[in-house]
Design an enzyme around this catalytic site. Structure first.
Site, mmCIF file in Angstrom:
data_model
loop_
_atom_site.group_PDB
_atom_site.id
_atom_site.type_symbol
_atom_site.label_atom_id
_atom_site.label_comp_id
_atom_site.label_asym_id
_atom_site.label_seq_id
_atom_site.Cartn_x
_atom_site.Cartn_y
_atom_site.Cartn_z
ATOM 1 N N ASP A 20 -48.305 5.012 6.947
ATOM 2 C CA ASP A 20 -47.717 3.794 6.351
ATOM 3 C C ASP A 20 -47.632 2.637 7.345
ATOM 4 O O ASP A 20 -46.702 1.824 7.284
ATOM 5 C CB ASP A 20 -46.306 4.086 5.804
ATOM 6 C CG ASP A 20 -46.311 5.132 4.714
ATOM 7 O OD1 ASP A 20 -47.319 5.244 3.995
ATOM 8 O OD2 ASP A 20 -45.300 5.849 4.583
ATOM 9 N N ASN A 56 -53.931 2.146 0.954
ATOM 10 C CA ASN A 56 -52.893 3.044 0.438
ATOM 11 C C ASN A 56 -51.878 2.202 -0.316
ATOM 12 O O ASN A 56 -51.638 1.052 0.044
ATOM 13 C CB ASN A 56 -52.201 3.742 1.624
ATOM 14 C CG ASN A 56 -51.062 4.650 1.183
ATOM 15 O OD1 ASN A 56 -51.195 5.421 0.221
ATOM 16 N ND2 ASN A 56 -49.918 4.578 1.861
ATOM 17 N N ASN A 95 -51.202 5.821 -10.728
ATOM 18 C CA ASN A 95 -51.936 4.731 -10.065
ATOM 19 C C ASN A 95 -53.447 4.921 -10.188
ATOM 20 O O ASN A 95 -54.194 3.947 -10.341
ATOM 21 C CB ASN A 95 -51.530 4.634 -8.589
ATOM 22 C CG ASN A 95 -50.238 3.863 -8.409
ATOM 23 O OD1 ASN A 95 -50.205 2.654 -8.624
ATOM 24 N ND2 ASN A 95 -49.166 4.566 -8.060
ATOM 25 N N GLY A 144 -50.796 10.860 -10.739
ATOM 26 C CA GLY A 144 -52.013 10.056 -10.852
ATOM 27 C C GLY A 144 -51.874 8.821 -11.720
ATOM 28 O O GLY A 144 -52.870 8.314 -12.236
ATOM 29 N N GLU A 195 -46.648 -1.341 -9.086
ATOM 30 C CA GLU A 195 -47.761 -0.685 -8.386
ATOM 31 C C GLU A 195 -49.015 -0.690 -9.257
ATOM 32 O O GLU A 195 -50.125 -0.910 -8.764
ATOM 33 C CB GLU A 195 -47.401 0.766 -8.046
ATOM 34 C CG GLU A 195 -46.302 0.911 -7.022
ATOM 35 C CD GLU A 195 -46.043 2.370 -6.676
ATOM 36 O OE1 GLU A 195 -46.996 3.139 -6.520
ATOM 37 O OE2 GLU A 195 -44.860 2.740 -6.554
ATOM 38 N N HIS A 255 -47.873 2.119 -1.307
ATOM 39 C CA HIS A 255 -46.605 2.724 -0.899
ATOM 40 C C HIS A 255 -45.469 2.048 -1.664
ATOM 41 O O HIS A 255 -45.451 0.824 -1.782
ATOM 42 C CB HIS A 255 -46.410 2.568 0.618
ATOM 43 C CG HIS A 255 -45.171 3.242 1.107
ATOM 44 N ND1 HIS A 255 -45.110 4.606 1.328
ATOM 45 C CD2 HIS A 255 -43.935 2.758 1.366
ATOM 46 C CE1 HIS A 255 -43.880 4.923 1.718
ATOM 47 N NE2 HIS A 255 -43.153 3.816 1.753
HETATM 48 C C1 GRF Z 1 -46.552 6.100 -5.967
HETATM 49 O O1 GRF Z 1 -45.217 5.675 -5.963
HETATM 50 C C2 GRF Z 1 -47.267 5.620 -4.733
HETATM 51 O O2 GRF Z 1 -46.805 4.392 -4.260
HETATM 52 C C3 GRF Z 1 -46.921 6.695 -3.734
HETATM 53 O O3 GRF Z 1 -46.951 7.885 -4.483
HETATM 54 C C4 GRF Z 1 -46.651 7.611 -5.844
HETATM 55 C C5 GRF Z 1 -47.769 8.179 -6.661
HETATM 56 O O4 GRF Z 1 -47.526 8.097 -8.030
HETATM 57 N N1 GRF Z 1 -47.782 6.662 -2.581
HETATM 58 P P1 GRF Z 1 -48.689 8.411 -9.066
HETATM 59 O O5 GRF Z 1 -49.210 9.801 -8.755
HETATM 60 O O6 GRF Z 1 -49.749 7.358 -8.902
HETATM 61 O O7 GRF Z 1 -48.046 8.366 -10.416
#
Ligand code: GRF
Length: 195
Positions: free
Chosen positions: A150, A107, A14, A12, A179, A109
């Site tokens: 994706d 999303n 992000n 989590g 990200e 990625h």
């Molecule tokens: C990230 O690398 C995102 O791009 C991918 O899954 C990962 C999630 O990481 N879809 P986090 O749980 O947000 O740390």
């Protein structure tokens, strides 16, 4: 104020980046809730700390696909969801949800899509594939979600270099840092465009 529900299956980080950006009034949205793909994931602890409600919804815990979809729909309705953000959610969203929120589901990625995307490209596998292909650069992508993994239209990307000494883990860390900026920034732009 738009209400955003986040789906996550992992640590989590992000999701946390969205919470932090919203605290700094950059997003100007309400993070309505977290739908967790598994129990005991880091994202749930982050939701609890931030006082954001969460629901653990897994297909395997329901008697049928339809009851699972109905519960997802009910939860999204209860939280009065306007936008959905997939922040590390590794399952495919049911087509009914995608149809209901088309153009309002994004999303993140960890590659420069369309490269290194699709089924099986998640976590360290993505970065291992980038190294195996001897790419000189990689990055991350925010895209709209459609019925294919994706695959939906790319909204924004960030590039990072690949160094000869990189491992999948070092690459993952470099991409993740981007990200955490790209996801809130892109959501901010999309929400502003709507208001
Ligand atoms: C990230 O690398 C995102 O791009 C991918 O899954 C990962 C999630 O990481 N879809 P986090 O749980 O947000 O740390």
């Amino acid at each position: 104020m738009k209400r955003v529900t986040v789906f996550a299956s992992g640590s989590g980080s992000n999701f946390q980046a969205l919470i932090d950006a919203n605290r700094l009034s950059k997003l100007n949205c309400s993070i309505a809730g977290l739908i967790a793909g598994s129990p005991d994931i880091g994202a749930i602890a982050k939701a609890d700390t931030a006082g954001i409600p969460h629901a653990v919804l897994r297909k395997q815990d329901f008697p049928s696909r339809d009851t699972f979809v109905a519960e997802l729909q009910k939860t999204l309705r209860t939280w009065e969801t306007d936008w959905i953000v997939l922040a590390g959610y590794i399952r495919k969203l049911p087509d009914e949800i995608i149809a209901a929120y088309r153009g309002r589901i994004i999303n993140i990625h960890p590659s420069l899509l369309p490269k290194f995307g699709g089924k099986g490209f998640y976590g360290l596998f993505v970065h291992e594939a980038v190294l195996a292909a001897r790419e000189q650069e990689t990055g991350c992508t925010v895209h709209f979600v459609d019925e294919i993994f994706d695959h939906g239209a790319v909204i924004a990307q960030r590039r990072v270099p690949v160094f000869p000494e990189d491992t999948a883990a070092s690459l993952q860390a470099r991409v993740l840092k981007e990200e955490h900026e790209l996801l809130p920034l892109t959501l901010q732009n999309l929400l502003q465009r709507e208001s």
